[in-house]
Design an enzyme around this catalytic site. Structure first.
Site, short mmCIF file in Angstrom:
data_model
loop_
_atom_site.label_atom_id
_atom_site.label_comp_id
_atom_site.label_asym_id
_atom_site.label_seq_id
_atom_site.Cartn_x
_atom_site.Cartn_y
_atom_site.Cartn_z
N CYS A 48 -58.11 -40.55 8.56
CA CYS A 48 -58.04 -40.19 9.98
C CYS A 48 -58.02 -41.50 10.76
O CYS A 48 -58.47 -42.53 10.25
CB CYS A 48 -59.28 -39.36 10.33
SG CYS A 48 -59.64 -39.18 12.07
N HIS A 49 -57.49 -41.45 11.98
CA HIS A 49 -57.40 -42.71 12.72
C HIS A 49 -58.77 -43.36 12.96
O HIS A 49 -58.87 -44.58 13.07
CB HIS A 49 -56.66 -42.52 14.05
CG HIS A 49 -55.93 -43.75 14.44
ND1 HIS A 49 -54.63 -43.75 14.88
CD2 HIS A 49 -56.31 -45.05 14.38
CE1 HIS A 49 -54.26 -44.99 15.10
NE2 HIS A 49 -55.25 -45.79 14.80
N THR A 50 -59.82 -42.56 12.99
CA THR A 50 -61.16 -43.13 13.22
C THR A 50 -61.53 -44.09 12.09
O THR A 50 -62.16 -45.12 12.34
CB THR A 50 -62.19 -41.98 13.36
OG1 THR A 50 -61.65 -41.00 14.24
CG2 THR A 50 -63.50 -42.47 13.90
N HIS A 70 -64.17 -39.98 5.99
CA HIS A 70 -65.00 -38.88 6.50
C HIS A 70 -64.28 -37.55 6.47
O HIS A 70 -64.86 -36.54 6.86
CB HIS A 70 -65.49 -39.21 7.91
CG HIS A 70 -64.39 -39.32 8.91
ND1 HIS A 70 -63.58 -40.43 8.96
CD2 HIS A 70 -63.94 -38.47 9.83
CE1 HIS A 70 -62.68 -40.25 9.91
NE2 HIS A 70 -62.86 -39.07 10.45
N GLU A 71 -63.02 -37.53 6.02
CA GLU A 71 -62.29 -36.25 5.99
C GLU A 71 -62.10 -35.94 4.51
O GLU A 71 -61.34 -36.65 3.84
CB GLU A 71 -60.95 -36.44 6.71
CG GLU A 71 -60.31 -35.17 7.16
CD GLU A 71 -59.09 -35.42 8.05
OE1 GLU A 71 -59.24 -35.58 9.27
OE2 GLU A 71 -57.98 -35.46 7.50
N CYS A 100 -78.72 -29.80 12.28
CA CYS A 100 -80.02 -29.65 11.63
C CYS A 100 -80.53 -28.22 11.74
O CYS A 100 -81.43 -27.81 11.03
CB CYS A 100 -81.03 -30.64 12.22
SG CYS A 100 -81.64 -30.18 13.85
N CYS A 103 -82.95 -28.40 16.34
CA CYS A 103 -83.13 -29.09 17.63
C CYS A 103 -82.58 -28.26 18.78
O CYS A 103 -81.92 -27.23 18.57
CB CYS A 103 -82.46 -30.45 17.58
SG CYS A 103 -80.67 -30.37 17.61
N CYS A 106 -78.79 -27.75 18.51
CA CYS A 106 -78.38 -26.78 17.49
C CYS A 106 -78.72 -25.36 17.93
O CYS A 106 -78.01 -24.42 17.59
CB CYS A 106 -79.05 -27.10 16.16
SG CYS A 106 -78.34 -28.56 15.38
N CYS A 114 -76.07 -32.36 17.73
CA CYS A 114 -77.39 -32.31 17.09
C CYS A 114 -78.19 -33.60 17.36
O CYS A 114 -77.67 -34.70 17.22
CB CYS A 114 -77.18 -32.12 15.59
SG CYS A 114 -78.66 -32.24 14.61
N ARG A 118 -76.19 -36.23 15.08
CA ARG A 118 -74.93 -36.44 15.81
C ARG A 118 -74.31 -37.76 15.36
O ARG A 118 -74.99 -38.65 14.84
CB ARG A 118 -75.16 -36.44 17.32
CG ARG A 118 -75.80 -37.69 17.86
CD ARG A 118 -75.78 -37.68 19.36
NE ARG A 118 -76.51 -36.52 19.90
CZ ARG A 118 -76.79 -36.38 21.21
NH1 ARG A 118 -76.39 -37.29 22.07
NH2 ARG A 118 -77.48 -35.34 21.63
N CYS A 178 -62.34 -32.92 9.43
CA CYS A 178 -62.37 -33.68 10.69
C CYS A 178 -61.19 -33.30 11.58
O CYS A 178 -61.29 -32.44 12.43
CB CYS A 178 -62.41 -35.18 10.46
SG CYS A 178 -62.29 -36.10 12.02
N ARG A 373 -51.01 -36.42 7.83
CA ARG A 373 -52.16 -36.64 6.97
C ARG A 373 -51.67 -37.00 5.57
O ARG A 373 -50.74 -36.39 5.04
CB ARG A 373 -53.06 -35.40 6.91
CG ARG A 373 -53.98 -35.29 8.12
CD ARG A 373 -54.89 -36.50 8.20
NE ARG A 373 -55.94 -36.39 9.19
CZ ARG A 373 -55.97 -37.03 10.35
NH1 ARG A 373 -54.96 -37.81 10.71
NH2 ARG A 373 -57.01 -36.91 11.16
#
Ligand code: NAD
Ligand code: ZN
Length: 380
Positions: A48-50, A70-71, A100, A103, A106, A114, A118, A178, A373
């Site tokens: 992903c670009h992130t 992360h994906e 979680c 909280c 959530c 969260c 987060r 993601c 992708r």
């Protein structure tokens, strides 16, 4: 599998040693999961670009050496103390922002931010003991957004794992971990266009095209795609985009071009570029009186959003969202079901596939703006 439970696993991971330098496949040690953690075997991951932003670290804090990614989709290998709702063999999608379930966020119907889990892009360690679970010769390698999926095995907080239908093909649904959920949710959950309305989408990468798909599902009649890369336009036709604007083709600001095309502005806009000028244009191109703009690109850390307050007084609304406002554990299993029921097509987002050993090719493709992708197969 049980023979490795509770022990360190040695496996391959793609390590980013320095900003902007190709990743290096290394043998790493992955410690067993601690309290409320889960160790998973990653089968497929995508880029992903992130990931690229934090690897380049031009506009982000550098945290190296680090395992990005992360994906992804994977299978639970073992669980740490206190984990009751996952067991070895469960199919999961890791998510960069967690839930979680305890909280105030959530418990709120409106938020997915969260308190405990987060997104935190500067943290390179696990929350439980502020240590990394990855090492090479005892030297720690940092985590990325709690997921670090560019590794055959990774350790993730249980709150950042969505347990999904084991029949769902992980090489397809991994993109819901993601980008695609983010774009889809940004439109369906946050911008919420009405049937027959007009929607502008800034940035036609996978996230933006998922936002366009959301607009199509919501029944928008005009979907205006905005991108600086004209190569994206042909691809975008498959996603219901009806008109295209390349800001490079005009002397005036793109928000003025869009206002002229739409008799005063679009009903909704969704920004998926990460560039501050596009964010401002995305806000200023919505119609006064009712227009809503939703930002979700990850900006340069020093970026400042500047607009006249009159644009807000004139009854335009500015929103922003992480992960399309989806709560990862509660909501993502049903987004996977949308794919299983054929309400949502994922194949058209997947344009390339490479073996793990060639992960740097996925970075090259994204830097060149080619495709959407690229799936990285961990077993190849
Ligand atoms: P991508 O690189 O595939 O697509 C981005 C597109 O934006 C490209 O086609 C590029 O040409 C275009 N673009 C760049 N500057 C532009 C401008 N000024 N005007 C118009 N178009 C412009 O990236 P992606 O993977 O689709 O991700 C898009 C953005 O979403 C990134 O900023 C990423 O970090 C962010 N993101 C945010 C979340 C979240 O939860 N908020 C989640 C995932 C990704
Ligand atoms: Zn929470």
């Amino acid at each position: 599998m049980s023979t490795i439970t509770g022990q360190v696993i040695r496996c391959k991971a793609a390590v980013a040693w320095e900003a902007g330098k190709p990743l290096v496949i290394e043998e790493v040690e992955v410690a067993p999961p601690q309290k409320m953690e889960v160790r998973i075997k990653i089968l497929f991951t995508s880029l992903c670009h992130t990931d690229v932003y934090f690897w380049e670290a031009k506009g982000q804090n550098p945290v190296f050496p680090r395992i990005l990614g992360h994906e992804a989709g994977g299978v639970v290998e073992s669980v740490g103390e206190g984990v009751t709702d996952l067991k070895p063999g469960d199919h999961v999608l890791p998510v960069f922002t967690g839930e979680c379930k305890e909280c105030a966020h959530c418990k709120s119907e409106e938020s997915n931010m969260c308190d405990l889990l987060r997104i935190n892009t500067d943290r390179g360690v696990m929350i439980h003991d502020q240590k990394s679970r990855f090492s090479i010769n005892e030297k720690p390698i940092f985590h990325f957004v709690g997921t670090s999926t560019f590794s055959e095995y990774t350790v993730v907080h249980v709150g950042c794992l969505a347990k999904i239908n084991p029949l769902a093909p992980l090489d397809k649904v991994c993109v819901l971990s993601c980008g695609i959920s983010t774009g889809l949710g940004a439109t369906l959950n946050v911008a919420k266009p009405k049937t027959g309305s007009s929607v502008a989408v800034f940035g036609l990468g996978a996230v933006g095209l998922a936002a366009a798909e959301g607009a199509r599902i919501a029944g928008a009649s005009r979907i205006i795609g905005v991108d600086l890369n004209a190569n994206r336009f042909e691809l975008a036709k498959k996603f219901g985009v009806t008109e295209f604007v390349n800001p490079k083709g005009y002397k005036k600001p793109v928000q003025e071009v869009i206002a002229e095309m739409t008799n005063g502005g679009v009903d909704r806009s969704v920004e998926c570029t990460g560039h501050i000028d596009a964010m401002i244009s995305a806000f200023e191109c919505v119609h006064d009186g009712w227009g809503v703009a939703d930002l979700m690109g990850v900006p340069h850390k020093d970026a400042v959003f500047k607009t006249s307050p009159l644009n807000l007084l004139n009854e335009r609304t500015l929103k922003g969202t992480f992960f399309g406002n989806y709560k990862p554990r509660s909501d993502i299993p049903s987004v996977v079901e949308k794919y299983m029921n054929k309400e949502l097509e994922l194949e058209k987002f997947i344009t390339h596939e490479v073996p793990f050993s060639e992960i740097n090719k996925a970075f090259d493709l994204m830097l060149k703006g080619e495709g959407l992708r690229c799936i990285i197969r961990m077993d190849a």
